[in-house]
Design a protein around this motif. Sequence first.
Motif, PDB file in Angstrom:
ATOM      1  N   ARG A  31       6.827   7.196   8.207  1.00  0.00           N
ATOM      2  CA  ARG A  31       5.927   8.100   7.499  1.00  0.00           C
ATOM      3  C   ARG A  31       4.554   7.461   7.291  1.00  0.00           C
ATOM      4  NH1 ARG A  31       7.913  10.744   1.904  1.00  0.00           N
ATOM      5  NH2 ARG A  31       9.385  11.607   3.406  1.00  0.00           N
ATOM      6  N   SER A  32       4.523   6.180   6.984  1.00  0.00           N
ATOM      7  CA  SER A  32       3.274   5.516   6.607  1.00  0.00           C
ATOM      8  C   SER A  32       3.085   4.227   7.389  1.00  0.00           C
ATOM      9  CB  SER A  32       3.265   5.183   5.105  1.00  0.00           C
ATOM     10  OG  SER A  32       3.477   6.334   4.313  1.00  0.00           O
ATOM     11  N   ARG A  80      12.525   2.198   2.717  1.00  0.00           N
ATOM     12  CA  ARG A  80      12.229   3.610   2.476  1.00  0.00           C
ATOM     13  C   ARG A  80      11.198   3.788   1.359  1.00  0.00           C
ATOM     14  NH1 ARG A  80      17.247   7.501   1.677  1.00  0.00           N
ATOM     15  NH2 ARG A  80      17.454   6.879   3.861  1.00  0.00           N
ATOM     16  N   ASP A  81      11.338   3.030   0.273  1.00  0.00           N
ATOM     17  CA  ASP A  81      10.385   3.168  -0.833  1.00  0.00           C
ATOM     18  C   ASP A  81       8.973   2.799  -0.388  1.00  0.00           C
ATOM     19  OD1 ASP A  81      12.383   3.949  -2.612  1.00  0.00           O
ATOM     20  OD2 ASP A  81      12.822   1.889  -3.236  1.00  0.00           O
ATOM     21  N   ASP A 122       7.806   2.809   2.687  1.00  0.00           N
ATOM     22  CA  ASP A 122       7.341   3.785   3.668  1.00  0.00           C
ATOM     23  C   ASP A 122       6.782   5.018   2.969  1.00  0.00           C
ATOM     24  OD1 ASP A 122       7.009   4.951   6.262  1.00  0.00           O
ATOM     25  OD2 ASP A 122       8.873   6.051   5.996  1.00  0.00           O
ATOM     26  N   ARG A 123       7.434   5.456   1.906  1.00  0.00           N
ATOM     27  CA  ARG A 123       6.951   6.619   1.165  1.00  0.00           C
ATOM     28  C   ARG A 123       5.660   6.321   0.420  1.00  0.00           C
ATOM     29  NH1 ARG A 123      12.713   8.687  -1.492  1.00  0.00           N
ATOM     30  NH2 ARG A 123      13.512   9.732   0.388  1.00  0.00           N
TER      31      ARG A 123
END
Length: 259
Positions: free
Chosen positions: A96-97, A118-119, A121-122
């Motif tokens: 995502r990022s 995941r954290d 990336d968000r």
Amino acid sequence: MDSGNTYWDDRALLEWQVELGADDAIQDTPVDRYALVAAKPTPKAEAPQTPPAPPEPVKVDAVAEARIAAKNAADLPALAAALQGFEHCEIKRGARSCVFSDGNPAARVMIVGEPPNRDEDRAGKPFVGPAGQLLDKMLAAIDLGRAHDDPARSVYIGNVMPWRPPSNRAPDADEIAMMLPFLERHIALADPDIVVLMGNAPCQALLGRTGITRMRGTWATVLGKPCLPMFHPNYLLRNTAAKREAWADLLDLNARLEQ
């Protein structure tokens, strides 16, 4: 005068035959027209033409492209833009990022962490969530922090690669090699006094080996700078008994800063 056929007699006979509908010359021997049709050679069927082979795809040396892109980045914002525009890493397509950095770029200490989870990336920032909270507590214990304006007591944080691998898997050797020119340029542009490698992936990329449980606490050199391998906060969250070694490494880091 010759009483035989004359030219005019022959012509008259020919005209008479044409009037009767004759359209072929008559030879001395009969011609079997059916046999001629049967003996007529059958035209050979043309072999199907093989379509031309598609051109082979042009092979791109992704590592060489990464070296060029990283070398051309004159500062940290340009390096971040070069990473955003780099299209040869498949991991990027599922992320995502682009998680580039956090903290004070002028800090004396630069921390290089594992690939984003995941954290991260968000959020688009390294070391967030439970691992980030634990890291902030660890740094605060020796009066360091990513929010410090004072370069002497601040830290600058990056990751071994900017994109989250699928399912948080470990990056493979090719992916690490592809991102290494960007990481090396990142360290060169930030120009810290000390580099801290948190986890196996940064050690594999910059030191060429893994085994953080054996390597932690042992100073090495990266790009001409002293570096200290340490446990990643995620590891400490799973193995609380290792916090004793992490505390020893923090004290060692602080002593090196005060020299």
